[in-house]
Design a protein around this motif. Sequence first.
Motif, PDB file in Angstrom:
ATOM      1  N   GLY A 163       4.241  17.878   3.378  1.00 40.01           N
ATOM      2  CA  GLY A 163       3.009  17.296   2.881  1.00 40.01           C
ATOM      3  C   GLY A 163       2.134  18.289   2.154  1.00 40.01           C
ATOM      4  N   ALA A 164       2.221  19.545   2.561  1.00 39.43           N
ATOM      5  CA  ALA A 164       1.429  20.599   1.920  1.00 39.43           C
ATOM      6  C   ALA A 164       2.118  21.192   0.704  1.00 39.43           C
ATOM      7  N   ASP A 165       3.388  20.855   0.516  1.00 34.42           N
ATOM      8  CA  ASP A 165       4.174  21.398  -0.595  1.00 34.42           C
ATOM      9  C   ASP A 165       3.836  20.644  -1.881  1.00 34.42           C
ATOM     10  N   ARG A 166       3.344  21.368  -2.886  1.00 35.27           N
ATOM     11  CA  ARG A 166       2.968  20.723  -4.141  1.00 35.27           C
ATOM     12  C   ARG A 166       4.167  20.236  -4.934  1.00 35.27           C
ATOM     13  N   GLY A 167       5.375  20.543  -4.458  1.00 30.67           N
ATOM     14  CA  GLY A 167       6.573  20.057  -5.126  1.00 30.67           C
ATOM     15  C   GLY A 167       7.132  18.795  -4.515  1.00 30.67           C
ATOM     16  N   SER A 168       6.441  18.246  -3.486  1.00 34.87           N
ATOM     17  CA  SER A 168       6.952  17.068  -2.785  1.00 34.87           C
ATOM     18  C   SER A 168       6.289  15.786  -3.289  1.00 34.87           C
ATOM     19  N   GLY A 169       7.016  14.704  -3.152  1.00 32.20           N
ATOM     20  CA  GLY A 169       6.490  13.388  -3.505  1.00 32.20           C
ATOM     21  C   GLY A 169       7.313  12.313  -2.819  1.00 32.20           C
ATOM     22  N   VAL A 170       6.853  11.088  -2.912  1.00 33.47           N
ATOM     23  CA  VAL A 170       7.527   9.968  -2.251  1.00 33.47           C
ATOM     24  C   VAL A 170       7.614   8.796  -3.221  1.00 33.47           C
ATOM     25  N   VAL A 171       8.764   8.153  -3.221  1.00 31.89           N
ATOM     26  CA  VAL A 171       8.926   6.875  -3.916  1.00 31.89           C
ATOM     27  C   VAL A 171       9.001   5.779  -2.861  1.00 31.89           C
ATOM     28  N   LEU A 172       8.121   4.802  -2.970  1.00 28.48           N
ATOM     29  CA  LEU A 172       8.132   3.659  -2.055  1.00 28.48           C
ATOM     30  C   LEU A 172       9.007   2.578  -2.683  1.00 28.48           C
ATOM     31  N   ALA A 173      10.207   2.406  -2.147  1.00 31.03           N
ATOM     32  CA  ALA A 173      11.200   1.516  -2.739  1.00 31.03           C
ATOM     33  C   ALA A 173      11.103   0.125  -2.143  1.00 31.03           C
ATOM     34  N   ALA A 174      10.729  -0.855  -2.980  1.00 30.88           N
ATOM     35  CA  ALA A 174      10.563  -2.243  -2.546  1.00 30.88           C
ATOM     36  C   ALA A 174      11.568  -3.136  -3.267  1.00 30.88           C
ATOM     37  N   ALA A 175      11.669  -4.371  -2.800  1.00 27.64           N
ATOM     38  CA  ALA A 175      12.638  -5.289  -3.394  1.00 27.64           C
ATOM     39  C   ALA A 175      12.256  -5.658  -4.824  1.00 27.64           C
ATOM     40  N   GLY A 176      10.995  -5.945  -5.056  1.00 27.94           N
ATOM     41  CA  GLY A 176      10.548  -6.339  -6.374  1.00 27.94           C
ATOM     42  C   GLY A 176      10.390  -7.840  -6.501  1.00 27.94           C
ATOM     43  N   SER A 177       9.474  -8.253  -7.369  1.00 29.27           N
ATOM     44  CA  SER A 177       9.191  -9.662  -7.605  1.00 29.27           C
ATOM     45  C   SER A 177       8.535  -9.807  -8.962  1.00 29.27           C
ATOM     46  N   ARG A 178       8.714 -10.960  -9.589  1.00 26.97           N
ATOM     47  CA  ARG A 178       8.030 -11.221 -10.855  1.00 26.97           C
ATOM     48  C   ARG A 178       6.572 -11.622 -10.637  1.00 26.97           C
ATOM     49  N   ASP A 179       6.196 -11.882  -9.401  1.00 21.38           N
ATOM     50  CA  ASP A 179       4.828 -12.263  -9.097  1.00 21.38           C
ATOM     51  C   ASP A 179       3.944 -11.013  -9.103  1.00 21.38           C
ATOM     52  N   PRO A 180       2.910 -10.964  -9.930  1.00 23.04           N
ATOM     53  CA  PRO A 180       2.068  -9.757  -9.988  1.00 23.04           C
ATOM     54  C   PRO A 180       1.356  -9.459  -8.683  1.00 23.04           C
TER      55      PRO A 180
END
Length: 289
Positions: A163-180
Amino acid sequence: MTESAAHRESLPLDSTAQLLTRITAELGTRLSHVSLNGSRRHMTPPTLVAVAHGSRDPGALRTVTTLLERVRELRPGLDIRLGHIELNAPLLPDTLAGLGRGDAVLVPLLLGRGHHVKHDLPLAATTAPHLRTRIAAPLGPHPLLVETLYARLTEAGWTDADGADRGSGVVLAAAGSRDPDSAADTRSTAALLSERLGGVPVLAAYASAASPTVPQALRALAARGRHRAAVASYFTAPGRFATQSAAAAPWLATAPLGAHAAMARLVLLRYDQALATRPAIPLRELATA
């Protein structure tokens, strides 16, 4: 104090949102036992019908079944059933047909507003005119989901140092939908998770129907110097999209949300909120929803 209240009392007070969650859940539980004239009800509480999407992955049904077992442990005596939108038995209309006359609350085990919540659940309710039906809000966004995501990241190997590493990140992977609205809910969860991780960038991404895709989000993080990217699985249970998203991870990939204790509490919270705030929908309104 009820057993469900005791479980809630054991939670840490991490935020005002969680405190409000507990108050709402307790209020919903108490209101479900009180009639409009203030007298105590002695009737059976409405059936909780958990609505899962369904998957060809055999792990999905096992996971959802385990989750509902945890819900039953938190609320002994509550009639809890399972219905699927597709692919798995029992299908939701069959589950509703098997209930006697009375009340039911449909609790979608889905993570945001979308076609299934807005259309498929009301349509299924029209197949059961013998029931007075309420439809609860989807599980997300909510702090309890974020706590589950954080726990899954920790299990996968995420640490405070990351969390303190400036080289780290996260992708939150969801199913997806056409509904905004569904995409907006996923982005809200990503923002909450970023806050929980101390400001680490969290980008929402989708396995279908919306953009960015998981690989596109990973490239976006890399362009910002975030090469140590974890993929957080924003799926209730295993399935094709969850597997596909995890396979794209260059570093850590988490398990789906699954039968975590916070998920079980959230299912009951949505049930209680529906009882406290949502009147039963007459059949004629369901038919035109």
